[in-house]
Design a protein around this motif. Structure first.
Motif, PDB file in Angstrom:
ATOM      1  N   LYS A   1       0.843  -1.192   0.000  1.00 44.27           N
ATOM      2  CA  LYS A   1       0.000   0.000   0.000  1.00 44.27           C
ATOM      3  C   LYS A   1       0.886   1.253   0.000  1.00 44.27           C
ATOM      4  O   LYS A   1       2.030   1.214   0.441  1.00 44.27           O
ATOM      5  N   THR A   2       0.318   2.343  -0.449  1.00 42.80           N
ATOM      6  CA  THR A   2       1.052   3.609  -0.468  1.00 42.80           C
ATOM      7  C   THR A   2       1.590   3.946   0.916  1.00 42.80           C
ATOM      8  O   THR A   2       0.873   3.829   1.918  1.00 42.80           O
TER       9      THR A   2
ATOM     10  N   GLU B   1      -4.903   3.333 -10.347  1.00 42.75           N
ATOM     11  CA  GLU B   1      -4.331   3.513  -9.020  1.00 42.75           C
ATOM     12  C   GLU B   1      -3.200   4.526  -9.041  1.00 42.75           C
ATOM     13  O   GLU B   1      -3.084   5.377  -8.175  1.00 42.75           O
TER      14      GLU B   1
ATOM     15  N   THR C   1       1.300  -2.015 -11.029  1.00 42.15           N
ATOM     16  CA  THR C   1       0.117  -1.312 -10.560  1.00 42.15           C
ATOM     17  C   THR C   1      -0.749  -0.951 -11.740  1.00 42.15           C
ATOM     18  O   THR C   1      -0.306  -0.992 -12.892  1.00 42.15           O
TER      19      THR C   1
ATOM     20  N   ASP D   1       0.072   1.959  -4.432  1.00 47.12           N
ATOM     21  CA  ASP D   1      -0.399   0.592  -4.234  1.00 47.12           C
ATOM     22  C   ASP D   1       0.063  -0.282  -5.400  1.00 47.12           C
ATOM     23  O   ASP D   1       0.216   0.206  -6.536  1.00 47.12           O
TER      24      ASP D   1
END
Length: 424
Positions: A32-33, A83, A79, A54
C-alpha cells in the motif's frame, strides 16, 4: 491497464553508498502507499523508504548489506493506471519512479522518506529538501535566514555552507579580525614504536565526533557540580518498581530525573532556550522535549522524549525502555532525535563521581549524572547515611551565568530529595 514501474533511490543529500539494513517486502507481496519497503542506515539513525503507490512487488533488486545511492534501482511494482493516477503529488522530495510502460501524464509520484518538522508559519517560507533541513539543524542554522539559489528559491547545501562562512567571517571581523587558530595535529607513524591495529570508527562516532568538536570549540562551557539526596526517592522508586515489574516496566532513576529537570526548567526558563543565529536574541520554548544519551555498541545516540511535562513517571519509564531498545537495535528514526530542549547524560549505572558533558547545540545546557553512593550527611545534630547523587551541569555561559546555574542545580536537588514536589 496494468503497468510495471521501477522505484529508484531519491536524492539523499551527500550520502552515498548507504547500507540497506532491512528489507520488508518480497516478490509477490501486495503493498500500500507509504508502506515501508526497506530501511537504510544513514547519518545517526535509520530511515524507511516507503512505497510510492499501491501495487504488487514484481522483484526486489537489492538485498541486506547492499549499499545504495541516488538512482539505485530498489524494486519494481506492478500497478494499474487508475491507481497510479490517483496518487496525490507531494511537495517533498520524491522517491524516483522509472516507467517501463506508458502511463498517463498524471502518474508522477512523490513520497517523503524523511519527515521535516518546522513550525507551521515557517513551512511555506522555506523551500529545502529534508536532507538540507537536517544538515542545517546539525549546524544550528535557521533556514529562514538563508537565501536559496535553486529553482524557485530552493535552498541548496552550497547556500547553507555559504551562509555559515559569511556568519563566521562577520564574527571574526567583529572581533578585530582575530579568529580561533588551531594548529594541525601531528602526523605520527605509530608503527615505529610497536605493533598496531587500525580500526575504522563507526558511522555514528564519525558524525558525533564532528558535532562534539564543533560544540566544544564554539560554546563557552562551564560545569557546575552538585549533589542531590535521593534516599527517599530511591525507596519510593523500588516500591514502584515492584508494582510494575509484572507489566514489564522498569522504573529507573532516570524517569524521576526527567520530571525533576522539567520542573527546574519551568522555574528557570532560560534553560529551555536557544540563541538565534544573530546571537543577540533568546528563543524561549514553551514545550519540554528532553534528550537522553544512550550508550550503544556503535556509539552515543540521543533520542528525545517529547512533552515530558505532560507525562507521569510510569509512562516516562516505559518510553525510556522503548527508545533505549530501539537505539541499541538501530531502529531509531531521524525525527526521534530531533527537537530536544535539554539533554541528560546518565553514567550512574557504570560509575564515576563527576564529569563535564558537552552541550548538544543548539541547546544551552546538559545534565550529567554519575553513580550515587552512601555518604555521611549532617542532619538534625548528627551524621546519618544518605544516598547522594552527583550532578554535573554544563551550560552555555553566553546565556546562563554561574549564579543561575547554581540556583538551577540547588532547585533540582531539592525536588529530587522530596519527589512530592513533582506534583506541585
Amino acid at each position: 491497464m496494468a503497468e510495471i514501474k521501477q522505484v529508484l533511490m531519491p536524492d539523499i543529500g551527500d550520502s552515498k553508498d548507504v547500507p540497506v539494513i532491512e528489507i520488508m517486502v518480497k516478490a509477490g507481496d501486495t503493498v500500500k502507499t507509504e508502506q515501508p519497503l526497506l530501511t537504510l542506515e544513514t547519518d545517526k539513525a535509520t530511515m524507511d523508504v516507503p512505497a510510492p503507490f499501491d501495487g504488487v512487488v514484481k522483484n526486489v533488486s537489492v538485498k541486506v548489506g547492499d549499499k545504495v545511492s541516488e538512482g539505485t534501482l530498489i524494486l519494481s511494482i506492478e500497478t494499474s493506471a487508475t491507481e497510479t493516477s490517483a496518487v496525490a503529488i507531494s511537495t517533498t522530495p520524491p522517491v524516483s519512479v522509472q516507467e517501463t510502460a506508458n502511463p498517463p501524464p498524471a502518474s508522477s509520484v512523490a513520497v517523503p522518506i524523511t519527515p521535516t518538522h518546522l513550525p507551521n508559519n515557517l513551512t511555506s517560507k522555506v523551500h529545502a529538501s529534508p536532507s538540507i533541513r537536517h544538515f542545517a539543524r546539525e549546524l544550528g542554522i535557521d533556514l529562514t535566514q538563508v537565501k536559496g539559489s535553486g529553482v524557485n528559491g530552493r535552498i541548496t547545501k552550497n547556500d547553507v555552507q555559504s551562509f555559515v562562512k559569511t556568519v563566521l567571517a562577520q564574527s571574526q571581523s567583529g572581533a578585530g579580525g582575530g579568529g580561533l587558530q588551531i594548529s594541525a595535529m601531528p602526523v605520527v607513524d605509530f608503527s615505529k614504536f610497536g605493533a598496531i591495529e587500525t580500526k575504522p570508527l563507526s558511522r555514528i562516532k564519525k558524525l558525533s565526533g564532528a558535532n562534539l568538536h564543533r560544540n566544544w570549540v564554539s560554546i563557552p562551557h562551564i560545569t557546575q557540580h552538585d549533589e542531590a539526596d535521593i534516599t527517599e526517592m530511591e525507596t519510593f522508586r523500588k516500591e514502584l518498581g515492584e508494582e510494575y515489574t509484572k507489566q514489564g516496566i522498569k522504573i529507573t532513576p532516570l524517569a524521576f530525573l526527567l520530571k525533576a529537570v522539567v520542573t527546574a526548567m519551568q522555574q528557570y526558563p532560560d534553560f529551555n532556550s536557544s540563541l538565534d543565529t544573530s546571537g543577540e536574541n533568546l528563543v524561549l520554548k514553551k514545550y519540554f522535549h528532553i534528550g537522553v544519551a544512550v550508550d550503544t555498541p556503535d556509539g552515543l545516540m540521543v533520542p528525545v522524549l517529547r512533552d515530558v511535562d505532560q507525562k507521569g513517571i510510569v509512562q516516562l519509564a516505559k518510553e525510556l525502555g522503548e527508545i533505549s531498545t530501539k537505539a541499541r537495535e538501530k531502529k531509531l528514526t531521524a525525527t526521534a532525535m530531533q527537537g530536544g530542549c535539554f539533554t541528560i547524560s546518565s553514567l550512574g549505572g557504570i560509575g564515576g563521581t563527576a564529569f563535564t558533558p558537552i552541550i548538544n547545540a543548539p541547546e544551552v545546557a546538559i545534565l550529567g549524572v554519575s553513580k550515587a553512593s552512601i555518604k555521611p550527611v549532617f542532619k538534625e545534630s548528627e551524621f546519618v547515611p544518605r544516598l547522594m547523587l552527583p550532578l554535573s551541569l554544563s551550560y552555555d555561559h553566553r546565556v546562563i551565568d554561574g549564579a543561575e546555574a547554581v540556583r538551577f542545580t540547588s532547585y533540582l536537588s531539592k525536588v529530587l530529595s522530596d519527589v512530592r514536589r513533582l506534583v506541585l
